[in-house]
Design an enzyme around this catalytic site. Sequence first.
Site, mmCIF file in Angstrom:
data_model
loop_
_atom_site.group_PDB
_atom_site.id
_atom_site.type_symbol
_atom_site.label_atom_id
_atom_site.label_comp_id
_atom_site.label_asym_id
_atom_site.label_seq_id
_atom_site.Cartn_x
_atom_site.Cartn_y
_atom_site.Cartn_z
ATOM 1 C CG HIS A 14 -0.567 0.206 2.720
ATOM 2 N ND1 HIS A 14 -1.209 0.542 3.844
ATOM 3 C CD2 HIS A 14 0.988 0.192 3.039
ATOM 4 C CE1 HIS A 14 -0.470 0.907 4.666
ATOM 5 N NE2 HIS A 14 0.893 0.651 4.259
ATOM 6 C CB CYS A 33 3.198 5.530 5.365
ATOM 7 S SG CYS A 33 3.771 4.312 6.754
ATOM 8 C CG HIS A 39 5.296 0.540 2.644
ATOM 9 N ND1 HIS A 39 4.715 1.928 2.258
ATOM 10 C CD2 HIS A 39 4.808 0.213 3.659
ATOM 11 C CE1 HIS A 39 3.777 2.099 3.225
ATOM 12 N NE2 HIS A 39 3.883 1.254 4.217
ATOM 13 C CD GLU A 127 0.554 -0.433 8.993
ATOM 14 O OE1 GLU A 127 -0.512 0.118 8.310
ATOM 15 O OE2 GLU A 127 1.355 0.227 9.621
#
Lengths: 140, 137
Positions: A14, A33, A39, A127
């Site tokens: 994502h 992110c 990644h 996660e």
Amino acid sequence: MTRLTRGYQFCAAHRLHTPALSAEKNRELYGKCNNPWGHGHNYRVEISVTGAVGPDSGQLVSVNALDKLVQRAVLCDFDHSDLNRDIAAFGSGMVPTSENVAVEIWRRLAEAWPADFPELAGVRLGETKRNIFELTNEEQ
Amino acid sequence: MLITRRVEFSASHVCASPGLSEEENRALYGAAANPHGHGHNYALEVTLNGDPDPVTGMVFDLRELKEILQREVAGPMDHRFLNREVPPFDRIVPTTENIAAEIWRRLQPNFRGKARLSNVRLYETEDLFVDYSEAVP
């Protein structure tokens, strides 16, 4: 109260980026992110159900049937996918943060949930081992 | 305040209901119905709810809790075939749900003081666990 929890894993890519903000603001908000090529994570998802234990079966739910449902409704699409590109819910501006991924998992499960199943009580999405997001039926 | 202590035990079982045919049991429980049984390393997490004692600073004496878990659960169940050696599983199916409820029944009378039994969590594997609790009067 009996509550049964089953854990699953899926691996997905994502990138956190919202079109509502500038490139700089995205970078500031999401940090690494937001890296442009995305990644991935080995996500762990735990599904909890509550209800009455069958007097003959001794079971709250058939674990086999629950596995098949989760496989069909979630894992088939999510495992080895790019969440941003391959999952329709994240193609239209909804950012695949784990908060939103947990909500989408709940939505898919609720849609596919058989009438004779016990109540869906929780979705817990890890996660990484350190970042865990949990939805309960009180919030849904 | 909640305190949780963990204990592990290894046991074998067969999941098959005497009220069902071999085919029906096979369909319901899958490989867990294999007639000669199979085993798990079960992990039990027992949670008590209470206030720390003003003198000792403890909700419950953890050494005593360890002894209770050993006496009521690990002692009778560790390295046993549940269906044959641990009542009531000669009569009821030793699913994780039923084992968790039986552990609650065994443990609950031990906590009638200030600390009450709050939850029993039984892991059959890392990916399958059951929480069991009852309202305590």
